[in-house]
Design a protein around this motif. Sequence first.
Motif, mmCIF file in Angstrom:
data_model
loop_
_atom_site.group_PDB
_atom_site.id
_atom_site.type_symbol
_atom_site.label_atom_id
_atom_site.label_comp_id
_atom_site.label_asym_id
_atom_site.label_seq_id
_atom_site.Cartn_x
_atom_site.Cartn_y
_atom_site.Cartn_z
ATOM 1 N N SER A 58 0.831 -1.203 0.000
ATOM 2 C CA SER A 58 0.000 0.000 0.000
ATOM 3 C C SER A 58 0.864 1.250 0.000
ATOM 4 O O SER A 58 0.461 2.294 -0.501
ATOM 5 C CB SER A 58 -0.918 0.012 1.228
ATOM 6 O OG SER A 58 -0.151 0.134 2.413
ATOM 7 N N ASP A 59 2.066 1.133 0.572
ATOM 8 C CA ASP A 59 3.006 2.241 0.753
ATOM 9 C C ASP A 59 2.337 3.485 1.319
ATOM 10 O O ASP A 59 2.618 4.598 0.882
ATOM 11 C CB ASP A 59 3.732 2.580 -0.542
ATOM 12 C CG ASP A 59 4.959 3.448 -0.281
ATOM 13 O OD1 ASP A 59 5.437 3.464 0.874
ATOM 14 O OD2 ASP A 59 5.427 4.126 -1.216
ATOM 15 N N ILE A 60 1.451 3.279 2.288
ATOM 16 C CA ILE A 60 0.978 4.472 2.980
ATOM 17 C C ILE A 60 2.171 5.155 3.638
ATOM 18 O O ILE A 60 3.104 4.492 4.086
ATOM 19 C CB ILE A 60 -0.093 4.113 4.038
ATOM 20 C CG1 ILE A 60 0.480 3.093 5.025
ATOM 21 C CG2 ILE A 60 -1.361 3.613 3.393
ATOM 22 C CD1 ILE A 60 -0.349 2.874 6.245
ATOM 23 N N ALA A 61 2.266 6.494 3.588
ATOM 24 C CA ALA A 61 1.260 7.415 3.143
ATOM 25 C C ALA A 61 1.536 7.969 1.741
ATOM 26 O O ALA A 61 0.816 8.854 1.299
ATOM 27 C CB ALA A 61 1.168 8.572 4.125
ATOM 28 N N GLY A 62 2.559 7.470 1.055
ATOM 29 C CA GLY A 62 2.657 7.810 -0.356
ATOM 30 C C GLY A 62 1.437 7.268 -1.080
ATOM 31 O O GLY A 62 0.824 7.932 -1.907
ATOM 32 N N GLY A 63 1.081 6.035 -0.753
ATOM 33 C CA GLY A 63 -0.224 5.513 -1.125
ATOM 34 C C GLY A 63 -1.255 6.070 -0.159
ATOM 35 O O GLY A 63 -1.001 6.191 1.039
ATOM 36 N N HIS A 64 -2.419 6.427 -0.660
ATOM 37 C CA HIS A 64 -3.378 7.151 0.176
ATOM 38 C C HIS A 64 -4.380 6.247 0.880
ATOM 39 O O HIS A 64 -5.145 6.710 1.719
ATOM 40 C CB HIS A 64 -4.142 8.194 -0.653
ATOM 41 C CG HIS A 64 -4.848 7.627 -1.849
ATOM 42 N ND1 HIS A 64 -4.184 7.251 -2.999
ATOM 43 C CD2 HIS A 64 -6.159 7.368 -2.075
ATOM 44 C CE1 HIS A 64 -5.054 6.790 -3.879
ATOM 45 N NE2 HIS A 64 -6.259 6.844 -3.343
ATOM 46 N N LYS A 65 -4.383 4.939 0.543
ATOM 47 C CA LYS A 65 -5.324 4.021 1.175
ATOM 48 C C LYS A 65 -4.606 2.763 1.636
ATOM 49 O O LYS A 65 -3.746 2.230 0.940
ATOM 50 C CB LYS A 65 -6.450 3.644 0.200
ATOM 51 C CG LYS A 65 -7.445 4.769 -0.027
ATOM 52 C CD LYS A 65 -8.674 4.273 -0.777
ATOM 53 C CE LYS A 65 -9.726 5.366 -0.887
ATOM 54 N NZ LYS A 65 -10.954 4.884 -1.572
ATOM 55 N N ILE A 66 -5.015 2.267 2.806
ATOM 56 C CA ILE A 66 -4.378 1.098 3.403
ATOM 57 C C ILE A 66 -4.949 -0.209 2.865
ATOM 58 O O ILE A 66 -4.370 -1.270 3.059
ATOM 59 C CB ILE A 66 -4.519 1.166 4.942
ATOM 60 C CG1 ILE A 66 -3.446 0.317 5.630
ATOM 61 C CG2 ILE A 66 -5.935 0.783 5.396
ATOM 62 C CD1 ILE A 66 -3.346 0.562 7.129
ATOM 63 N N GLN A 67 -6.075 -0.145 2.160
ATOM 64 C CA GLN A 67 -6.757 -1.351 1.696
ATOM 65 C C GLN A 67 -5.980 -2.037 0.571
ATOM 66 O O GLN A 67 -5.709 -1.437 -0.461
ATOM 67 C CB GLN A 67 -8.159 -1.013 1.186
ATOM 68 C CG GLN A 67 -9.088 -0.473 2.256
ATOM 69 C CD GLN A 67 -9.133 1.048 2.298
ATOM 70 O OE1 GLN A 67 -8.085 1.696 2.326
ATOM 71 N NE2 GLN A 67 -10.330 1.619 2.300
ATOM 72 N N MET A 68 -5.672 -3.317 0.755
ATOM 73 C CA MET A 68 -4.906 -4.043 -0.244
ATOM 74 C C MET A 68 -5.738 -4.431 -1.461
ATOM 75 O O MET A 68 -5.185 -4.646 -2.544
ATOM 76 C CB MET A 68 -4.253 -5.270 0.374
ATOM 77 C CG MET A 68 -3.029 -4.940 1.216
ATOM 78 S SD MET A 68 -1.715 -4.125 0.269
ATOM 79 C CE MET A 68 -1.160 -5.498 -0.740
ATOM 80 N N ASN A 69 -7.057 -4.528 -1.329
ATOM 81 C CA ASN A 69 -7.845 -4.749 -2.544
ATOM 82 C C ASN A 69 -7.679 -3.555 -3.485
ATOM 83 O O ASN A 69 -7.677 -3.702 -4.713
ATOM 84 C CB ASN A 69 -9.320 -5.010 -2.225
ATOM 85 C CG ASN A 69 -10.024 -3.886 -1.509
ATOM 86 O OD1 ASN A 69 -9.503 -3.359 -0.530
ATOM 87 N ND2 ASN A 69 -11.217 -3.518 -1.957
ATOM 88 N N GLU A 70 -7.528 -2.359 -2.921
ATOM 89 C CA GLU A 70 -7.273 -1.173 -3.749
ATOM 90 C C GLU A 70 -5.923 -1.280 -4.451
ATOM 91 O O GLU A 70 -5.775 -0.895 -5.613
ATOM 92 C CB GLU A 70 -7.299 0.076 -2.870
ATOM 93 C CG GLU A 70 -8.609 0.320 -2.158
ATOM 94 C CD GLU A 70 -9.486 1.333 -2.864
ATOM 95 O OE1 GLU A 70 -9.050 1.884 -3.897
ATOM 96 O OE2 GLU A 70 -10.606 1.555 -2.393
ATOM 97 N N ALA A 71 -4.913 -1.797 -3.755
ATOM 98 C CA ALA A 71 -3.589 -1.944 -4.362
ATOM 99 C C ALA A 71 -3.629 -2.948 -5.516
ATOM 100 O O ALA A 71 -2.965 -2.766 -6.544
ATOM 101 C CB ALA A 71 -2.575 -2.381 -3.313
ATOM 102 N N ILE A 72 -4.399 -4.019 -5.342
ATOM 103 C CA ILE A 72 -4.560 -5.014 -6.409
ATOM 104 C C ILE A 72 -5.147 -4.362 -7.649
ATOM 105 O O ILE A 72 -4.642 -4.527 -8.776
ATOM 106 C CB ILE A 72 -5.442 -6.183 -5.933
ATOM 107 C CG1 ILE A 72 -4.718 -7.006 -4.868
ATOM 108 C CG2 ILE A 72 -5.863 -7.069 -7.105
ATOM 109 C CD1 ILE A 72 -5.602 -8.011 -4.148
ATOM 110 N N VAL A 73 -6.211 -3.620 -7.457
ATOM 111 C CA VAL A 73 -6.879 -2.964 -8.583
ATOM 112 C C VAL A 73 -5.964 -1.946 -9.237
ATOM 113 O O VAL A 73 -5.855 -1.878 -10.471
ATOM 114 C CB VAL A 73 -8.192 -2.305 -8.109
ATOM 115 C CG1 VAL A 73 -8.781 -1.415 -9.214
ATOM 116 C CG2 VAL A 73 -9.198 -3.369 -7.693
ATOM 117 N N ARG A 74 -5.273 -1.145 -8.426
ATOM 118 C CA ARG A 74 -4.405 -0.115 -9.001
ATOM 119 C C ARG A 74 -3.233 -0.724 -9.748
ATOM 120 O O ARG A 74 -2.764 -0.168 -10.747
ATOM 121 C CB ARG A 74 -3.887 0.818 -7.903
ATOM 122 C CG ARG A 74 -3.507 2.193 -8.411
ATOM 123 C CD ARG A 74 -4.740 3.056 -8.704
ATOM 124 N NE ARG A 74 -5.373 3.416 -7.448
ATOM 125 C CZ ARG A 74 -6.611 3.083 -7.134
ATOM 126 N NH1 ARG A 74 -7.362 2.389 -7.965
ATOM 127 N NH2 ARG A 74 -7.138 3.440 -5.970
#
Length: 420
Positions: free
Chosen positions: A312-328
């Motif tokens: 997720s690389d929070i906080a460079g990534g803005h969301k902690i959800q890994m389903n979001e990381a999969i989609v992105r």
Amino acid sequence: MNSVSVIKGHIVFTDSASEFTIIENGYIVSENGSIIDVCDSLPEKYHGIDVTDYGDSLIIPGFYDLHNHAGQYLQCGTGMNKELLDWLQDYTYKLEKDLADPEYAHRVYSRYVEDLCKYGTLGACAFATSSTVGTECLFEEFKKIGIRGFVGKVNMDCNAPDFIIEEAQKSLEGTRYLVEKYKDEPLVRPIITPRFAPTSTREALKMLGEMAVANGLPVQSHLSENRAEIEWVRELFPEYANYASVYAGNQLFGDTPTLMAHGVYLTEEEVEMCRNGNVYLVHCPDSNINVRSGIAPVKEFLNRGLKVGLGSDIAGGHKIQMNEAIVRAVQSSKILAVDKPDAQLSLSEAFYMATVTGGGFFGRMGKLKRDYQLDALVIDDDPLYKERYSLEDRLEKFLYIGDDRWIAARYVGGKLLKPG
């Protein structure tokens, strides 16, 4: 048989990256947290054992976030118009300084770990801060919630504000204290964490590598995230051929299991160093977009046999959800595929990265099959979806539009975690 338990539902996972494995109305039998059987009908020898039946719900592996900054969690969604180095100076270091206060650290880190679990991340590799006391708070919050973790005190002794760096020997002493205290914990363990090469002196890198090898400890850091960063490394370490060689020259690149986040601009030599070593690249698509780093050619890395997980690389990534990381990860690969059609990731490949590859860094995790740990999520989606769509379509829906409200249960090592 008292330690044997059985759960039932539609089982979906990736045995290989190329496709989903699906067992409708399947049973998962576990003993002491390890899966001993997965079947579509329950063998007679298990009759009489209570079955937890999740009906028409999906049972999938939990997610593993191989790169994030717990010390930046409050910063998510802030400063997103900055490039990497400016973003660190203007926002990050000030927040990390405040996490040296243990009372504040516990408040922030409890929220961070609760949210990991809430959204289905059952294992995370976390950068804390340079504060030993603050990092100790993060270890304790992982222990309290009961998910897996690798936690690192951030080692940095130069090229950052004075209020956040430590003299090399002091930084190493703090790391050594945490290693001794937590090295035998079953779920959360220490990991050697130089922030990135530019914030470490040669002395610090050498001592960190020696500590990692002497204690058999894994390593996590950053590699080739941003062009300006790469040029800075070249100026600081002119004796090394490339960025990866700075770590490799100090026993921090595959001498023990190693996580290197990003790898957006790897040279051919660096790709081969990753492929031939005990090195996991961690793709962090949200972060790479947010701080304008670029898009890593992940499909090419996979085709060449590199181990690539997701973060997720929070906080460079803005969301902690890994389903979001999969989609992105899938979405960003499609941008590369405009010019190179073979650059596109499939959903199963991205899911594999977040479950099997990520779980592999922790041990035998990420697959719902015999001899793997039972780390799993139960996904209870909308009845309208259940009526109309296939199991694979329903999983895709969860990955694209689902949130914590879809997760009915979470298992870590066969243990059902308590809600809230």
